[in-house]
Design an enzyme around this catalytic site. Structure first.
Site, PDB file in Angstrom:
ATOM      1  N   ALA A  66       0.865  -1.172   0.000  1.00 20.55           N
ATOM      2  CA  ALA A  66       0.000   0.000   0.000  1.00 20.55           C
ATOM      3  C   ALA A  66       0.901   1.220   0.000  1.00 20.55           C
ATOM      4  CB  ALA A  66      -0.873  -0.027   1.243  1.00 20.55           C
ATOM      5  N   GLY A 112       0.566  -4.930   1.044  1.00 23.19           N
ATOM      6  CA  GLY A 112      -0.657  -4.983   0.239  1.00 23.19           C
ATOM      7  C   GLY A 112      -0.443  -5.649  -1.116  1.00 23.19           C
ATOM      8  N   GLU A 115      -0.723  -9.227  -0.371  1.00 21.85           N
ATOM      9  CA  GLU A 115      -2.146  -9.470  -0.076  1.00 21.85           C
ATOM     10  C   GLU A 115      -2.981  -9.501  -1.366  1.00 21.85           C
ATOM     11  OE1 GLU A 115      -2.055  -6.266   2.938  1.00 21.85           O
ATOM     12  OE2 GLU A 115      -3.151  -7.695   4.186  1.00 21.85           O
ATOM     13  N   GLU A 135       4.618  -5.242   7.406  1.00 25.88           N
ATOM     14  CA  GLU A 135       3.864  -4.210   8.135  1.00 25.88           C
ATOM     15  C   GLU A 135       4.339  -3.983   9.578  1.00 25.88           C
ATOM     16  OE1 GLU A 135       2.532  -6.351   6.038  1.00 25.88           O
ATOM     17  OE2 GLU A 135       0.986  -5.375   4.831  1.00 25.88           O
TER      18      GLU A 135
HETATM   19  N1  COA Z   1       4.616   3.075  -0.704  1.00 26.13           N
HETATM   20  C1  COA Z   1       4.989   4.233  -1.263  1.00 26.13           C
HETATM   21  N2  COA Z   1       6.113   4.367  -1.991  1.00 26.13           N
HETATM   22  C2  COA Z   1       6.862   3.276  -2.168  1.00 26.13           C
HETATM   23  C3  COA Z   1       6.524   2.030  -1.618  1.00 26.13           C
HETATM   24  C4  COA Z   1       5.350   1.953  -0.855  1.00 26.13           C
HETATM   25  N3  COA Z   1       4.925   0.803  -0.301  1.00 26.13           N
HETATM   26  N4  COA Z   1       7.490   1.130  -1.940  1.00 26.13           N
HETATM   27  C5  COA Z   1       8.394   1.807  -2.689  1.00 26.13           C
HETATM   28  N5  COA Z   1       8.015   3.094  -2.827  1.00 26.13           N
HETATM   29  C6  COA Z   1       8.691   4.153  -3.572  1.00 26.13           C
HETATM   30  C7  COA Z   1       9.909   4.691  -2.811  1.00 26.13           C
HETATM   31  O1  COA Z   1       9.503   5.644  -1.845  1.00 26.13           O
HETATM   32  C8  COA Z   1      10.703   5.281  -3.935  1.00 26.13           C
HETATM   33  O2  COA Z   1      10.121   6.514  -4.304  1.00 26.13           O
HETATM   34  P1  COA Z   1      11.075   7.822  -4.590  1.00 26.13           P
HETATM   35  O3  COA Z   1      11.972   7.395  -5.725  1.00 26.13           O
HETATM   36  O4  COA Z   1      10.106   8.891  -4.964  1.00 26.13           O
HETATM   37  O5  COA Z   1      11.825   8.039  -3.336  1.00 26.13           O
HETATM   38  C9  COA Z   1      10.458   4.328  -5.082  1.00 26.13           C
HETATM   39  O6  COA Z   1       9.241   3.642  -4.763  1.00 26.13           O
HETATM   40  C10 COA Z   1      11.545   3.288  -5.275  1.00 26.13           C
HETATM   41  O7  COA Z   1      11.717   2.603  -4.036  1.00 26.13           O
HETATM   42  P2  COA Z   1      13.135   2.477  -3.301  1.00 26.13           P
HETATM   43  O8  COA Z   1      12.863   2.216  -1.844  1.00 26.13           O
HETATM   44  O9  COA Z   1      14.018   3.621  -3.627  1.00 26.13           O
HETATM   45  O10 COA Z   1      13.688   1.152  -3.993  1.00 26.13           O
HETATM   46  P3  COA Z   1      14.768   0.127  -3.395  1.00 26.13           P
HETATM   47  O11 COA Z   1      15.181  -0.751  -4.522  1.00 26.13           O
HETATM   48  O12 COA Z   1      15.821   0.830  -2.645  1.00 26.13           O
HETATM   49  O13 COA Z   1      13.943  -0.756  -2.329  1.00 26.13           O
HETATM   50  C11 COA Z   1      12.009  -1.983  -1.501  1.00 26.13           C
HETATM   51  C12 COA Z   1      12.876  -1.587  -2.725  1.00 26.13           C
HETATM   52  C13 COA Z   1      10.805  -2.745  -2.018  1.00 26.13           C
HETATM   53  C14 COA Z   1      12.844  -2.905  -0.569  1.00 26.13           C
HETATM   54  C15 COA Z   1      11.589  -0.719  -0.738  1.00 26.13           C
HETATM   55  O14 COA Z   1      11.010   0.195  -1.665  1.00 26.13           O
HETATM   56  C16 COA Z   1      10.590  -0.948   0.355  1.00 26.13           C
HETATM   57  O15 COA Z   1      10.942  -1.459   1.417  1.00 26.13           O
HETATM   58  N6  COA Z   1       9.302  -0.534   0.127  1.00 26.13           N
HETATM   59  C17 COA Z   1       8.272  -0.587   1.118  1.00 26.13           C
HETATM   60  C18 COA Z   1       7.770  -1.988   1.312  1.00 26.13           C
HETATM   61  C19 COA Z   1       6.728  -2.018   2.397  1.00 26.13           C
HETATM   62  O16 COA Z   1       6.985  -1.803   3.563  1.00 26.13           O
HETATM   63  N7  COA Z   1       5.492  -2.357   2.000  1.00 26.13           N
HETATM   64  C20 COA Z   1       4.410  -2.506   2.889  1.00 26.13           C
HETATM   65  C21 COA Z   1       3.584  -1.282   2.949  1.00 26.13           C
HETATM   66  S1  COA Z   1       2.214  -1.506   4.056  1.00 26.13           S
END
Ligand code: COA
Length: 260
Positions: A66, A112, A115, A135
């Site tokens: 999400a 999400g 999910e 989460e």
């Molecule tokens: N919500 C909003 N934005 C998200 C996102 C999320 N769940 N997951 C990734 N993004 C965005 C990042 O903020 C970033 O945006 P920006 O370039 O404007 O800063 C972009 O997507 C790329 O992500 P980034 O984190 O830079 O990539 P990465 O390769 O370093 O890491 C992940 C990849 C998947 C490990 C990391 O993005 C992450 O941990 N995301 C969140 C996962 C999460 O907790 N999901 C559950 C949400 S309830």
């Protein structure tokens, strides 16, 4: 129908829904969820569509969760509303759908995103995919059905390990615990999903819908799944497809189902 955050494509009777926010790793913001509802509702009511494949744009992410930025300032009221509306409009809509939905997991499927894949009827993963429910590392728990559907698929012990550690697992680990049905190379992901869907599309559509409803009943609180099975089984006898299926068998030919 045109969308800002989704791409829609067709291969024969298969509707592809591609979540298309690649710069945000296809994270599900409110607008994307609303579009997903519209696209899914349309697909379930469109006679030309036999089944749906959901995937993410690019090779990095299926859906990375999400959209965290959107709910950062929420309180318990708005949080509850977010989960309830999401479950109702998208996740349960998929799970209770009258047509098969396959998740083609092309990369990160987190929160999400996992999910969403869990709500689909079948999951195929690219060997590069990573999955998890992170989460609790944000001070939350899964809210789009993850605690229930993951437990149903992999059992309580594994579900608790995945949810409590917040760790990601690989596609092969997901396969070993029954979380995904198949693991294939990235190149073979959509062909494999289409191959399975095309086999389903040879079957009687109303029987497929009844089978989904009966299997879903096995994990619905307060519902006697055996009774649901009897009711769905009985319904099939009144369909033209049943008559066609048994007649074709007896005449030693392939059935031609019409979904009526
Ligand atoms: N919500 C909003 N934005 C998200 C996102 C999320 N769940 N997951 C990734 N993004 C965005 C990042 O903020 C970033 O945006 P920006 O370039 O404007 O800063 C972009 O997507 C790329 O992500 P980034 O984190 O830079 O990539 P990465 O390769 O370093 O890491 C992940 C990849 C998947 C490990 C990391 O993005 C992450 O941990 N995301 C969140 C996962 C999460 O907790 N999901 C559950 C949400 S309830």
């Amino acid at each position: 129908m045109s969308f800002q955050n989704l791409l829609i494509d067709y291969t024969g009777r298969i509707q592809h829904i591609i979540i298309n926010r690649e710069s945000k790793l296809n994270a599900l913001n409110k607008a994307t969820l609303a579009e997903l509802h519209t696209a899914l509702y349309d697909a379930f009511h469109n006679d030309r569509v036999g089944g749906i494949i959901i995937t993410g744009a690019g090779e990095k992410a299926f859906v990375a969760g999400a959209d965290i930025a959107e709910f950062a300032a929420f309180d318990s009221i708005r949080g509850g509303e977010l989960a309830r509306v999401g479950q109702d409009k998208v996740f349960n809509l998929i799970s209770n759908g009258n047509k098969p939905v396959i998740a083609a997991i092309n990369g990160f499927a987190l929160g999400g995103g996992l999910e969403l894949a869990l709500a689909c009827h079948i999951r195929i993963a690219a060997d590069t995919a990573k999955m998890g429910l992170p989460e609790v590392s944000l001070g939350l728990i899964p809210g789009y059905g993850g605690t229930q559907r993951l437990t149903g698929l992999v059992g309580k012990g594994k579900a608790l390990e995945i949810i409590l550690t917040a760790d990601m697992i690989t596609a092969n680990e997901a396969f070993q615990i029954g979380l995904v049905n198949h693991v294939v190379s990235q190149d073979n992901l959509l062909p494999k999903a289409e191959e399975i869907m095309n086999r389903i599309l040879l079957r009687a559509p109303l029987a497929v819908a009844s089978a989904i409803a009966a299997v879903n009943a096995s994990s619905q609180a307060g519902v006697n799944g055996f009774e649901t099975e009897i009711a769905e089984f009985a319904k099939c006898f009144d369909t033209d497809d049943f008559k066609e299926g048994v007649t074709a068998f007896l005449e030693k030919r392939k059935p031609v189902f019409k979904g009526v």
